[in-house]
Design a protein around this motif. Structure first.
Motif, PDB file in Angstrom:
ATOM      1  N   UNK A  10       2.410  16.377 -19.909  1.00 21.32           N
ATOM      2  CA  UNK A  10       1.789  17.100 -21.023  1.00 21.32           C
ATOM      3  C   UNK A  10       0.338  17.391 -20.678  1.00 21.32           C
ATOM      4  N   UNK A  11      -0.064  18.638 -20.872  1.00 21.84           N
ATOM      5  CA  UNK A  11      -1.445  19.034 -20.607  1.00 21.84           C
ATOM      6  C   UNK A  11      -2.326  18.955 -21.852  1.00 21.84           C
ATOM      7  N   UNK A  12      -1.704  18.865 -22.976  1.00 25.88           N
ATOM      8  CA  UNK A  12      -2.517  18.861 -24.193  1.00 25.88           C
ATOM      9  C   UNK A  12      -1.610  18.469 -25.349  1.00 25.88           C
ATOM     10  N   UNK A  13      -2.222  18.262 -26.476  1.00 21.97           N
ATOM     11  CA  UNK A  13      -1.460  17.897 -27.663  1.00 21.97           C
ATOM     12  C   UNK A  13      -0.393  18.953 -27.936  1.00 21.97           C
ATOM     13  N   UNK A  14       0.790  18.488 -28.232  1.00 24.45           N
ATOM     14  CA  UNK A  14       1.945  19.326 -28.572  1.00 24.45           C
ATOM     15  C   UNK A  14       2.427  20.189 -27.405  1.00 24.45           C
ATOM     16  N   UNK A  15       1.860  19.978 -26.232  1.00 20.54           N
ATOM     17  CA  UNK A  15       2.339  20.730 -25.074  1.00 20.54           C
ATOM     18  C   UNK A  15       3.086  19.785 -24.146  1.00 20.54           C
ATOM     19  N   UNK A  16       4.176  20.284 -23.574  1.00 22.25           N
ATOM     20  CA  UNK A  16       4.957  19.455 -22.672  1.00 22.25           C
ATOM     21  C   UNK A  16       5.631  20.354 -21.645  1.00 22.25           C
ATOM     22  N   UNK A  17       5.848  19.766 -20.479  1.00 19.06           N
ATOM     23  CA  UNK A  17       6.585  20.489 -19.445  1.00 19.06           C
ATOM     24  C   UNK A  17       7.546  19.540 -18.767  1.00 19.06           C
ATOM     25  N   UNK A  18       8.676  20.077 -18.358  1.00 17.72           N
ATOM     26  CA  UNK A  18       9.670  19.258 -17.688  1.00 17.72           C
ATOM     27  C   UNK A  18       9.233  18.958 -16.267  1.00 17.72           C
ATOM     28  N   UNK A  19       9.561  17.760 -15.857  1.00 15.62           N
ATOM     29  CA  UNK A  19       9.351  17.383 -14.474  1.00 15.62           C
ATOM     30  C   UNK A  19      10.633  17.556 -13.688  1.00 15.62           C
ATOM     31  N   UNK A  20      10.834  16.665 -12.727  1.00 14.92           N
ATOM     32  CA  UNK A  20      12.006  16.781 -11.857  1.00 14.92           C
ATOM     33  C   UNK A  20      13.298  16.327 -12.500  1.00 14.92           C
ATOM     34  N   UNK A  21      13.211  15.357 -13.385  1.00 14.54           N
ATOM     35  CA  UNK A  21      14.442  14.734 -13.905  1.00 14.54           C
ATOM     36  C   UNK A  21      14.369  14.593 -15.430  1.00 14.54           C
ATOM     37  N   UNK A  22      14.265  15.687 -16.162  1.00 14.67           N
ATOM     38  CA  UNK A  22      14.118  15.586 -17.622  1.00 14.67           C
ATOM     39  C   UNK A  22      15.417  15.313 -18.382  1.00 14.67           C
ATOM     40  N   UNK A  23      16.542  15.439 -17.720  1.00 18.34           N
ATOM     41  CA  UNK A  23      17.822  15.338 -18.441  1.00 18.34           C
ATOM     42  C   UNK A  23      17.975  13.959 -19.070  1.00 18.34           C
ATOM     43  N   UNK A  24      18.329  13.960 -20.336  1.00 16.03           N
ATOM     44  CA  UNK A  24      18.530  12.710 -21.064  1.00 16.03           C
ATOM     45  C   UNK A  24      17.259  12.168 -21.702  1.00 16.03           C
ATOM     46  N   UNK A  54       0.857  -1.183   0.000  1.00 13.33           N
ATOM     47  CA  UNK A  54       0.000   0.000   0.000  1.00 13.33           C
ATOM     48  C   UNK A  54       0.894   1.234   0.000  1.00 13.33           C
ATOM     49  N   UNK A  55       0.709   2.016  -1.047  1.00 11.61           N
ATOM     50  CA  UNK A  55       1.543   3.191  -1.244  1.00 11.61           C
ATOM     51  C   UNK A  55       0.774   4.454  -0.889  1.00 11.61           C
ATOM     52  N   UNK A  56       1.448   5.320  -0.188  1.00 10.78           N
ATOM     53  CA  UNK A  56       0.926   6.651   0.090  1.00 10.78           C
ATOM     54  C   UNK A  56       1.741   7.629  -0.750  1.00 10.78           C
ATOM     55  N   UNK A  57       1.074   8.554  -1.365  1.00  7.07           N
ATOM     56  CA  UNK A  57       1.779   9.541  -2.177  1.00  7.07           C
ATOM     57  C   UNK A  57       1.177  10.910  -1.934  1.00  7.07           C
ATOM     58  N   UNK A  58       2.012  11.897  -1.942  1.00  5.92           N
ATOM     59  CA  UNK A  58       1.540  13.270  -1.848  1.00  5.92           C
ATOM     60  C   UNK A  58       1.766  13.948  -3.196  1.00  5.92           C
ATOM     61  N   UNK A  59       0.786  14.647  -3.622  1.00  3.50           N
ATOM     62  CA  UNK A  59       0.796  15.313  -4.911  1.00  3.50           C
ATOM     63  C   UNK A  59       0.864  16.815  -4.661  1.00  3.50           C
ATOM     64  N   UNK A  60       1.797  17.491  -5.337  1.00  3.85           N
ATOM     65  CA  UNK A  60       1.919  18.929  -5.075  1.00  3.85           C
ATOM     66  C   UNK A  60       1.460  19.745  -6.282  1.00  3.85           C
ATOM     67  N   UNK A  61       1.488  21.037  -6.123  1.00 10.10           N
ATOM     68  CA  UNK A  61       0.998  21.904  -7.193  1.00 10.10           C
ATOM     69  C   UNK A  61       1.954  21.988  -8.370  1.00 10.10           C
ATOM     70  N   UNK A  62       3.125  21.382  -8.212  1.00  6.41           N
ATOM     71  CA  UNK A  62       4.043  21.286  -9.341  1.00  6.41           C
ATOM     72  C   UNK A  62       3.848  20.022 -10.136  1.00  6.41           C
ATOM     73  N   UNK A  63       2.736  19.334  -9.920  1.00  6.50           N
ATOM     74  CA  UNK A  63       2.426  18.071 -10.606  1.00  6.50           C
ATOM     75  C   UNK A  63       3.403  16.964 -10.238  1.00  6.50           C
ATOM     76  N   UNK A  64       3.995  17.071  -9.083  1.00  2.00           N
ATOM     77  CA  UNK A  64       4.938  16.047  -8.644  1.00  2.00           C
ATOM     78  C   UNK A  64       4.304  15.115  -7.628  1.00  2.00           C
ATOM     79  N   UNK A  65       4.639  13.857  -7.768  1.00  2.00           N
ATOM     80  CA  UNK A  65       4.302  12.879  -6.748  1.00  2.00           C
ATOM     81  C   UNK A  65       5.504  12.680  -5.848  1.00  2.00           C
ATOM     82  N   UNK A  66       5.244  12.570  -4.566  1.00  5.22           N
ATOM     83  CA  UNK A  66       6.270  12.081  -3.651  1.00  5.22           C
ATOM     84  C   UNK A  66       5.692  10.826  -3.018  1.00  5.22           C
TER      85      UNK A  66
END
Lengths: 110, 115
Positions: B49-63, A87-99
């Motif tokens: 990606x929020x929509x077609x042709x749209x993209x945003x980097x997350x935490x680890x986009x390198x590579x 069972x996984x718990x995750x927190x979602x932030x306003x940067x669209x990140x899961x922890x």
């Protein structure tokens, strides 16, 4: 650094027991807390919690969020062998990140 | 039943190869995500990606790079695979239109090994 902690990490119970799984978090820009059940495939969504004090229920599972204590619990009553999973718990932030937390491995014995 | 399908469950590639991971969803979701899951590190967001042709980097986009030419398909590209990209890759999708209780639907994952 953002962090999600779960306890216990491992739990063995017998069918019919009630279990409580704990999740606490330190996450900036908190948006919501999610519980997932992971078996041999990708995590399966259980609950999303955004407001404190409101219990979400689905059958034998229920969950509640305490934003003051930065924590959540997942309860499973009358456990069955099919509840055995991580069972996984995750927190979602306003940067669209899961922890994600490390997960609690639940084993339900017949 | 809603579905997020990842084209490969297991892949083995050589260092330096260009690798494509495909993800298709049949729920008409606007938002799609690529994560990698490593032991002890949980899920980390690579791109979304929020929509077609749209993209945003997350935490680890390198590579990595991504492509979203059609709403239902979100591709993750490893331009030149390296051994530190050996991981489990998970695709997910969601739609805000489902309301405040929407959850993320995940694919079954692609386990990539780079040798």
């Amino acid at each position: 650094e953002d962090k999600v902690v779960q306890s216990p990490l491992s739990l063995v119970v017998h069918e019919g027991d009630t279990v409580t799984l704990n999740c606490s978090y330190e996450v900036t820009n908190f948006r919501s807390l999610l519980w997932y059940k992971q078996e041999k495939k990708a995590p399966t969504f259980l609950f999303m919690l955004t407001s404190s004090g409101i219990e979400k229920k689905s059958g034998r599972l229920s969950s509640i969020l305490d934003k003051k204590e930065l924590s959540s619990i997942l309860n499973i009553t009358a456990t069955q062998t099919g509840d055995s999973a991580i069972y996984l718990c995750a927190v979602f932030d306003y940067g669209q990140n899961f922890v994600f937390g490390p997960g609690t491995r639940l084993s339900v014995l017949p | 039943d809603v579905k997020v399908t990842q084209s490969s469950r297991y892949l083995v590639k050589r260092t330096g190869e260009k690798v494509f991971l495909e993800c298709v969803q049949d729920m008409d979701h606007e938002n799609m995500f690529w994560y990698r899951q490593d032991p002890g590190l949980g899920l980390r967001l690579i791109y979304f990606s929020y929509d077609v042709k749209m993209k945003e980097k997350g935490d680890i986009p390198e590579g990595y790079s991504v492509s979203r030419e059609k709403k239902e398909r979100f591709s993750l590209i490893l331009e030149s695979a390296s051994t530190n990209q050996t991981s489990m890759y998970l695709c997910a999708s969601t739609t805000p239109a489902a309301g405040p209780d929407y959850g993320y639907t995940f694919g079954s994952g692609t386990r990539l090994t780079v040798v």
